[in-house]
Design a protein around this motif. Sequence first.
Motif, PDB file in Angstrom:
ATOM      1  N   PRO A  58      43.914  42.290  39.667  1.00 44.20           N
ATOM      2  CA  PRO A  58      44.498  42.679  40.967  1.00 44.20           C
ATOM      3  C   PRO A  58      45.641  41.776  41.399  1.00 44.20           C
ATOM      4  O   PRO A  58      46.620  42.244  41.982  1.00 44.20           O
ATOM      5  CB  PRO A  58      43.309  42.608  41.931  1.00 44.20           C
ATOM      6  CG  PRO A  58      42.244  41.860  41.209  1.00 44.20           C
ATOM      7  CD  PRO A  58      42.465  42.071  39.760  1.00 44.20           C
ATOM      8  N   GLU A  59      45.560  40.477  41.093  1.00 41.16           N
ATOM      9  CA  GLU A  59      46.655  39.587  41.501  1.00 41.16           C
ATOM     10  C   GLU A  59      47.914  39.863  40.708  1.00 41.16           C
ATOM     11  O   GLU A  59      49.025  39.645  41.195  1.00 41.16           O
ATOM     12  CB  GLU A  59      46.233  38.112  41.363  1.00 41.16           C
ATOM     13  CG  GLU A  59      45.960  37.646  39.948  1.00 41.16           C
ATOM     14  CD  GLU A  59      44.514  37.818  39.522  1.00 41.16           C
ATOM     15  OE1 GLU A  59      44.073  37.112  38.593  1.00 41.16           O
ATOM     16  OE2 GLU A  59      43.827  38.679  40.119  1.00 41.16           O
ATOM     17  N   PHE A 101      39.926  38.601  33.601  1.00 39.22           N
ATOM     18  CA  PHE A 101      39.650  39.862  34.295  1.00 39.22           C
ATOM     19  C   PHE A 101      39.836  41.027  33.328  1.00 39.22           C
ATOM     20  O   PHE A 101      39.003  41.940  33.266  1.00 39.22           O
ATOM     21  CB  PHE A 101      40.573  40.009  35.499  1.00 39.22           C
ATOM     22  CG  PHE A 101      40.310  41.249  36.324  1.00 39.22           C
ATOM     23  CD1 PHE A 101      39.452  41.205  37.411  1.00 39.22           C
ATOM     24  CD2 PHE A 101      40.921  42.461  36.017  1.00 39.22           C
ATOM     25  CE1 PHE A 101      39.202  42.351  38.177  1.00 39.22           C
ATOM     26  CE2 PHE A 101      40.689  43.601  36.763  1.00 39.22           C
ATOM     27  CZ  PHE A 101      39.819  43.544  37.847  1.00 39.22           C
ATOM     28  N   VAL A 135      42.060  49.083  41.137  1.00 39.46           N
ATOM     29  CA  VAL A 135      41.961  47.683  40.714  1.00 39.46           C
ATOM     30  C   VAL A 135      42.118  46.753  41.914  1.00 39.46           C
ATOM     31  O   VAL A 135      41.397  45.757  42.054  1.00 39.46           O
ATOM     32  CB  VAL A 135      43.029  47.379  39.640  1.00 39.46           C
ATOM     33  CG1 VAL A 135      43.222  45.877  39.490  1.00 39.46           C
ATOM     34  CG2 VAL A 135      42.641  47.988  38.308  1.00 39.46           C
ATOM     35  N   VAL A 136      43.038  47.071  42.807  1.00 37.79           N
ATOM     36  CA  VAL A 136      43.340  46.198  43.939  1.00 37.79           C
ATOM     37  C   VAL A 136      42.356  46.398  45.098  1.00 37.79           C
ATOM     38  O   VAL A 136      41.901  45.429  45.714  1.00 37.79           O
ATOM     39  CB  VAL A 136      44.778  46.443  44.423  1.00 37.79           C
ATOM     40  CG1 VAL A 136      45.079  45.611  45.668  1.00 37.79           C
ATOM     41  CG2 VAL A 136      45.781  46.116  43.318  1.00 37.79           C
ATOM     42  N   GLU A 145      35.859  48.424  44.375  1.00 43.50           N
ATOM     43  CA  GLU A 145      34.952  47.726  43.480  1.00 43.50           C
ATOM     44  C   GLU A 145      34.755  48.550  42.206  1.00 43.50           C
ATOM     45  O   GLU A 145      34.847  49.779  42.241  1.00 43.50           O
ATOM     46  CB  GLU A 145      33.597  47.481  44.159  1.00 43.50           C
ATOM     47  CG  GLU A 145      33.670  46.497  45.310  1.00 43.50           C
ATOM     48  CD  GLU A 145      34.197  45.137  44.859  1.00 43.50           C
ATOM     49  OE1 GLU A 145      33.753  44.636  43.814  1.00 43.50           O
ATOM     50  OE2 GLU A 145      35.080  44.591  45.555  1.00 43.50           O
ATOM     51  N   GLU A 149      35.546  39.880  39.472  1.00 43.29           N
ATOM     52  CA  GLU A 149      35.765  39.453  40.858  1.00 43.29           C
ATOM     53  C   GLU A 149      37.237  39.655  41.228  1.00 43.29           C
ATOM     54  O   GLU A 149      38.137  39.310  40.454  1.00 43.29           O
ATOM     55  CB  GLU A 149      35.394  37.983  41.029  1.00 43.29           C
ATOM     56  CG  GLU A 149      33.915  37.701  41.103  1.00 43.29           C
ATOM     57  CD  GLU A 149      33.351  37.996  42.486  1.00 43.29           C
ATOM     58  OE1 GLU A 149      34.143  38.369  43.392  1.00 43.29           O
ATOM     59  OE2 GLU A 149      32.126  37.870  42.655  1.00 43.29           O
ATOM     60  N   LYS A 150      37.495  40.198  42.415  1.00 39.28           N
ATOM     61  CA  LYS A 150      38.880  40.381  42.867  1.00 39.28           C
ATOM     62  C   LYS A 150      39.600  39.050  43.040  1.00 39.28           C
ATOM     63  O   LYS A 150      40.780  38.911  42.706  1.00 39.28           O
ATOM     64  CB  LYS A 150      38.902  41.146  44.196  1.00 39.28           C
ATOM     65  CG  LYS A 150      38.250  42.517  44.173  1.00 39.28           C
ATOM     66  CD  LYS A 150      39.053  43.508  43.375  1.00 39.28           C
ATOM     67  CE  LYS A 150      38.463  44.914  43.505  1.00 39.28           C
ATOM     68  NZ  LYS A 150      39.091  45.863  42.576  1.00 39.28           N
ATOM     69  N   ASP A 151      38.876  38.066  43.579  1.00 41.33           N
ATOM     70  CA  ASP A 151      39.459  36.752  43.839  1.00 41.33           C
ATOM     71  C   ASP A 151      39.421  35.943  42.541  1.00 41.33           C
ATOM     72  O   ASP A 151      38.345  35.632  42.027  1.00 41.33           O
ATOM     73  CB  ASP A 151      38.641  36.041  44.916  1.00 41.33           C
ATOM     74  CG  ASP A 151      39.195  34.663  45.251  1.00 41.33           C
ATOM     75  OD1 ASP A 151      40.180  34.242  44.607  1.00 41.33           O
ATOM     76  OD2 ASP A 151      38.631  34.006  46.141  1.00 41.33           O
TER      77      ASP A 151
END
Length: 613
Positions: free
Chosen positions: A201-202, A216, A244-245, A248, A267-269
């Motif tokens: 996501p990042e 990821f 993705v962003v 879940e 994990e997103k973070d």
Amino acid sequence: MHSGSPTSGVGRVIAGRYLLLNRLGSGGMGHVWLAHDQRLACEVALKEIVFRDLDPAGEEREARVARARAEARYAAGLRGHPHVVTVHDVLEHEGLPWIVMEYVAGATDLRDLVERRGPLAPAECARIGLAVLDALNSGHETGVMHRDVKPANILLAPDRTGAPYGRVLLTDYGISVRPDAGETRYTLASVLVGTSGYLAPERATGGPPTPAADLFSLGCTLYYAVEGHGPFDRESTLAEVTAVVMEEPRPPVRAGALGPVLRSLLEKDPGRRPSASRAEAALSEIVTPRAEPYARTRTDLGSQPPWAGVASAPPPPTAPAPDGFGPVAAPPSAPRHRREVPRVLRAVLAASLGLLLALGGVWYAMARQGGGGGTGRALPYGSAVGLVRPLKDGDCVLADWPGPDRFTGTPRLTLDPSCGAQAPDGQVMAFSAAASADEARKEGSARCEERTQEIRERLADVRSLAVVPTGAGFGLAGRRTACLVLGAHGPVYGPLGAHRRLGSSFTDTANMQRRDCLRAPSERDAGLVSCSGPHDQQVLGFTRLGRDVTLTEARTRSDAACAKDVPPRDYGFDPSVYTSGSWTSQGAWKSGTHFVVCTVRKQNGGTMEGDES
């Protein structure tokens, strides 16, 4: 069943040295060819840069060429790593770069393997994950991020012992980058770098490439391997990036012991994702579970092959896995007040229990005399499978699965002596002998995968299934596991491989295989004939049509699809003499796979002779 109605590089010599033999595949930057190194007399793989537009602008052209050089340089920095495809050289031919790489014989990529065989067992996914993680770590230590970890970029090949898929290799460093080196990132404006459903996501929101982003993508890849689809699969690229962003991942249902690892990697973070060392420890725990003190070692049922039975007793509490990965230990039970059972009730219960034991003894004695179903002996593969005699080579079977999904649970098998009249689901193709029932249970599935690999690679849509004898039936089963090849999504409709008779007609395309030679007296009839004599067509491979294509439409589109995806020129057939042919059948449309069998035939409709195959 029905027969449907850019310049090839085969034969070109690149840089005066590499003779192109056939195309192995295509990617975002171009084609990969199998080539013969005329100087060293060995086979190599050559990556050719192909521009989608005929004449890209100067800056864009330079960027694409620079990306190819960068790919070679980054991958060459990992030369000799056991889990990275070796890059030998980068050269220019007619103004464009070609990358000379190791040719991995017998390799298939993870995406194709799952599409053909279905989801893998969690322990097998963990083994693959450890190898890819090792490759990524080596790159990260030198500052190189891969940025496109996905199933199609993971190759599985036989290892030195001959075990199928034993060797795991990460390939395609085409969009790698060293963030701290001040190098140009070879991307185009407004184009995402990576593959949408596997992008961290990042990264999707413009962040820099980091080791955590590669982890990821590895999580997404292992999710695909164990579930059969990506965690963010959607109908379009934009929807996948949004998922993705913002969303879940879909909860995994097949992951078993791998589930907690996947949740942590996804994990997103990025700060909450595990480090590479923690991920390695957790994956290692799944591949080789540790014994727990004061408790019987228990393998997570999710890590066993689909054939393994499920115990009826609930699992004991488990200790936490290393570094915070699940499952979490069960809390101690709360204390309970004991209630005294009245004396009269105890007496009634004791009498009832005695009666039940007596009746059980009578039932057992009668069962021993009559033997389940009148056999008077144990069933070789247990009551769930239901067969009263051991399987023999060539036996065709019908498989009745306990639920709606094939290859989930233990199927009840019945024999189809005609091997065709009842549309069999599969056939016994090999056996795996064992010294004990325990060895058969532990090794049978992997050995059957190995023994059936060759025939499975020749068919479009099949999987291997190990029918493992029980402890009581081990001797009756001949002390061996029966190795079946079953249709992955539907019946095979007839015998397979060497069990087919020359001159027999096909009722469906499901049991047509690569290199088969066919007689085709009409557009609806095909029969198997020897390739050493005259024949009308030869099977080269398979392709798939879209889900929205009807069978009627397929009969007019299949030839063109085969010409595009399985061109005869890639197999050494002169395009001025030969053309693509195809066969479609109802079975592939009933199963929803939409597989098409691709063949080669003469343009003038003439007969092909034995020396042409």
